[in-house]
Design a protein around this motif. Sequence first.
Motif, PDB file in Angstrom:
ATOM      1  N   VAL A   1      77.156  40.947  55.310  1.00 49.69           N
ATOM      2  CA  VAL A   1      76.188  42.046  55.385  1.00 49.69           C
ATOM      3  C   VAL A   1      74.820  41.431  55.688  1.00 49.69           C
ATOM      4  O   VAL A   1      74.315  40.631  54.891  1.00 49.69           O
ATOM      5  N   PRO A   2      74.217  41.785  56.837  1.00 47.63           N
ATOM      6  CA  PRO A   2      72.878  41.262  57.146  1.00 47.63           C
ATOM      7  C   PRO A   2      71.815  41.964  56.303  1.00 47.63           C
ATOM      8  O   PRO A   2      71.857  43.179  56.117  1.00 47.63           O
ATOM      9  N   LEU A   3      70.880  41.164  55.772  1.00 50.23           N
ATOM     10  CA  LEU A   3      69.824  41.694  54.905  1.00 50.23           C
ATOM     11  C   LEU A   3      68.447  41.322  55.438  1.00 50.23           C
ATOM     12  O   LEU A   3      68.247  40.221  55.955  1.00 50.23           O
TER      13      LEU A   3
ATOM     14  N   THR B   1      56.259  39.744  55.160  1.00 50.68           N
ATOM     15  CA  THR B   1      56.886  38.422  55.131  1.00 50.68           C
ATOM     16  C   THR B   1      58.354  38.592  54.758  1.00 50.68           C
ATOM     17  O   THR B   1      58.726  38.475  53.593  1.00 50.68           O
ATOM     18  N   PRO B   2      59.227  38.863  55.739  1.00 49.54           N
ATOM     19  CA  PRO B   2      60.629  39.126  55.414  1.00 49.54           C
ATOM     20  C   PRO B   2      61.441  37.847  55.175  1.00 49.54           C
ATOM     21  O   PRO B   2      61.141  36.784  55.718  1.00 49.54           O
ATOM     22  N   PHE B   3      62.447  37.987  54.354  1.00 51.20           N
ATOM     23  CA  PHE B   3      63.471  36.965  54.149  1.00 51.20           C
ATOM     24  C   PHE B   3      64.725  37.548  54.794  1.00 51.20           C
ATOM     25  O   PHE B   3      65.235  38.578  54.339  1.00 51.20           O
ATOM     26  N   VAL B   4      65.203  36.929  55.846  1.00 53.49           N
ATOM     27  CA  VAL B   4      66.346  37.454  56.595  1.00 53.49           C
ATOM     28  C   VAL B   4      67.554  36.561  56.339  1.00 53.49           C
ATOM     29  O   VAL B   4      67.473  35.336  56.481  1.00 53.49           O
ATOM     30  N   THR B   5      68.663  37.172  55.960  1.00 51.95           N
ATOM     31  CA  THR B   5      69.878  36.421  55.653  1.00 51.95           C
ATOM     32  C   THR B   5      71.086  37.333  55.819  1.00 51.95           C
ATOM     33  O   THR B   5      70.951  38.522  56.111  1.00 51.95           O
ATOM     34  N   ALA B   6      72.256  36.773  55.634  1.00 55.29           N
ATOM     35  CA  ALA B   6      73.497  37.542  55.585  1.00 55.29           C
ATOM     36  C   ALA B   6      74.290  37.038  54.395  1.00 55.29           C
ATOM     37  O   ALA B   6      74.307  35.836  54.112  1.00 55.29           O
ATOM     38  N   VAL B   7      74.920  37.949  53.679  1.00 55.09           N
ATOM     39  CA  VAL B   7      75.695  37.583  52.499  1.00 55.09           C
ATOM     40  C   VAL B   7      77.092  38.196  52.604  1.00 55.09           C
ATOM     41  O   VAL B   7      77.275  39.236  53.244  1.00 55.09           O
ATOM     42  N   PRO B   8      78.077  37.564  51.982  1.00 55.85           N
ATOM     43  CA  PRO B   8      79.425  38.139  51.975  1.00 55.85           C
ATOM     44  C   PRO B   8      79.453  39.474  51.243  1.00 55.85           C
ATOM     45  O   PRO B   8      78.695  39.701  50.302  1.00 55.85           O
ATOM     46  N   ARG B   9      80.357  40.360  51.671  1.00 60.69           N
ATOM     47  CA  ARG B   9      80.498  41.666  51.023  1.00 60.69           C
ATOM     48  C   ARG B   9      80.828  41.531  49.537  1.00 60.69           C
ATOM     49  O   ARG B   9      80.476  42.372  48.734  1.00 60.69           O
ATOM     50  N   PHE B  10      81.509  40.446  49.153  1.00 65.80           N
ATOM     51  CA  PHE B  10      81.919  40.277  47.760  1.00 65.80           C
ATOM     52  C   PHE B  10      80.877  39.535  46.935  1.00 65.80           C
ATOM     53  O   PHE B  10      81.119  39.211  45.784  1.00 65.80           O
ATOM     54  N   SER B  11      79.721  39.271  47.515  1.00 65.91           N
ATOM     55  CA  SER B  11      78.655  38.583  46.804  1.00 65.91           C
ATOM     56  C   SER B  11      77.810  39.600  46.039  1.00 65.91           C
ATOM     57  O   SER B  11      77.994  40.809  46.166  1.00 65.91           O
TER      58      SER B  11
ATOM     59  N   LEU C   1      68.598  49.376  42.698  1.00 61.13           N
ATOM     60  CA  LEU C   1      70.022  49.120  42.904  1.00 61.13           C
ATOM     61  C   LEU C   1      70.645  48.539  41.639  1.00 61.13           C
ATOM     62  O   LEU C   1      70.035  47.742  40.940  1.00 61.13           O
ATOM     63  N   ARG C   2      71.878  48.924  41.389  1.00 57.21           N
ATOM     64  CA  ARG C   2      72.627  48.386  40.252  1.00 57.21           C
ATOM     65  C   ARG C   2      73.226  47.050  40.644  1.00 57.21           C
ATOM     66  O   ARG C   2      73.356  46.726  41.815  1.00 57.21           O
ATOM     67  N   ASN C   3      73.632  46.279  39.669  1.00 61.64           N
ATOM     68  CA  ASN C   3      74.206  44.958  39.890  1.00 61.64           C
ATOM     69  C   ASN C   3      75.696  45.086  40.204  1.00 61.64           C
ATOM     70  O   ASN C   3      76.558  44.791  39.385  1.00 61.64           O
ATOM     71  N   LEU C   4      75.968  45.516  41.428  1.00 54.22           N
ATOM     72  CA  LEU C   4      77.333  45.683  41.924  1.00 54.22           C
ATOM     73  C   LEU C   4      77.517  44.785  43.147  1.00 54.22           C
ATOM     74  O   LEU C   4      76.547  44.301  43.721  1.00 54.22           O
ATOM     75  N   ALA C   5      78.747  44.591  43.564  1.00 49.19           N
ATOM     76  CA  ALA C   5      79.017  43.799  44.758  1.00 49.19           C
ATOM     77  C   ALA C   5      78.289  44.413  45.960  1.00 49.19           C
ATOM     78  O   ALA C   5      78.184  45.639  46.078  1.00 49.19           O
ATOM     79  N   VAL C   6      77.802  43.552  46.842  1.00 48.52           N
ATOM     80  CA  VAL C   6      77.038  44.011  48.009  1.00 48.52           C
ATOM     81  C   VAL C   6      77.855  45.003  48.839  1.00 48.52           C
ATOM     82  O   VAL C   6      77.342  46.033  49.275  1.00 48.52           O
ATOM     83  N   GLY C   7      79.124  44.713  49.043  1.00 44.68           N
ATOM     84  CA  GLY C   7      79.968  45.608  49.840  1.00 44.68           C
ATOM     85  C   GLY C   7      80.074  46.996  49.235  1.00 44.68           C
ATOM     86  O   GLY C   7      80.049  47.997  49.946  1.00 44.68           O
ATOM     87  N   LEU C   8      80.170  47.068  47.927  1.00 47.88           N
ATOM     88  CA  LEU C   8      80.230  48.366  47.258  1.00 47.88           C
ATOM     89  C   LEU C   8      78.914  49.113  47.421  1.00 47.88           C
ATOM     90  O   LEU C   8      78.892  50.315  47.696  1.00 47.88           O
ATOM     91  N   LEU C   9      77.793  48.398  47.287  1.00 45.33           N
ATOM     92  CA  LEU C   9      76.486  49.030  47.484  1.00 45.33           C
ATOM     93  C   LEU C   9      76.342  49.556  48.917  1.00 45.33           C
ATOM     94  O   LEU C   9      75.831  50.655  49.131  1.00 45.33           O
ATOM     95  N   VAL C  10      76.811  48.781  49.889  1.00 45.12           N
ATOM     96  CA  VAL C  10      76.748  49.220  51.284  1.00 45.12           C
ATOM     97  C   VAL C  10      77.614  50.461  51.478  1.00 45.12           C
ATOM     98  O   VAL C  10      77.209  51.407  52.156  1.00 45.12           O
ATOM     99  N   ASP C  11      78.790  50.477  50.873  1.00 47.91           N
ATOM    100  CA  ASP C  11      79.654  51.656  50.978  1.00 47.91           C
ATOM    101  C   ASP C  11      79.013  52.885  50.338  1.00 47.91           C
ATOM    102  O   ASP C  11      79.143  53.998  50.834  1.00 47.91           O
ATOM    103  N   LEU C  12      78.301  52.681  49.222  1.00 56.18           N
ATOM    104  CA  LEU C  12      77.663  53.800  48.527  1.00 56.18           C
ATOM    105  C   LEU C  12      76.452  54.356  49.276  1.00 56.18           C
ATOM    106  O   LEU C  12      76.288  55.565  49.409  1.00 56.18           O
TER     107      LEU C  12
END
Length: 111
Positions: A16-18, A28-38, A65-76
């Motif tokens: 997931v690109p952030l 001043t952005p911080f640009v990265t990508a993280v796994p969906r399960f992170s 945002l709640r402390n859930l997996a990134v993929g779940l947050l993206v789905d929500l």
Amino acid sequence: MSTDVSVPQTLWDLQVPLYITHASTPNTPFVTAVPRFSYLALLLPRLSTYFGLPCSSFHHEDVLLRNLAVGLLVDLYQPTLPWRLVVGDGISWDIGDTFLNSAKEVSRLSY
């Protein structure tokens, strides 16, 4: 020629690109990508160093945002990508809980 890739492996490989800014330094952005399960909380130490400011919570469109997996947050939230998040010094997440949550996710994929 076809390659047989399992569904769990495909999901594990997705990123997931952030595009993350701090509330006090929006240009001043911080640009990265993280796994969906992170978990976003795993980025907090790097973000605090990058911005030179306390970072303890993430917001999407002014929603904490709640402390859930990134993929779940993206789905929500179904954001446009890259996902634009704002990090700030607010309600903090327990990094220990984040580790345990991520270990549970890994164990679910190992079958």
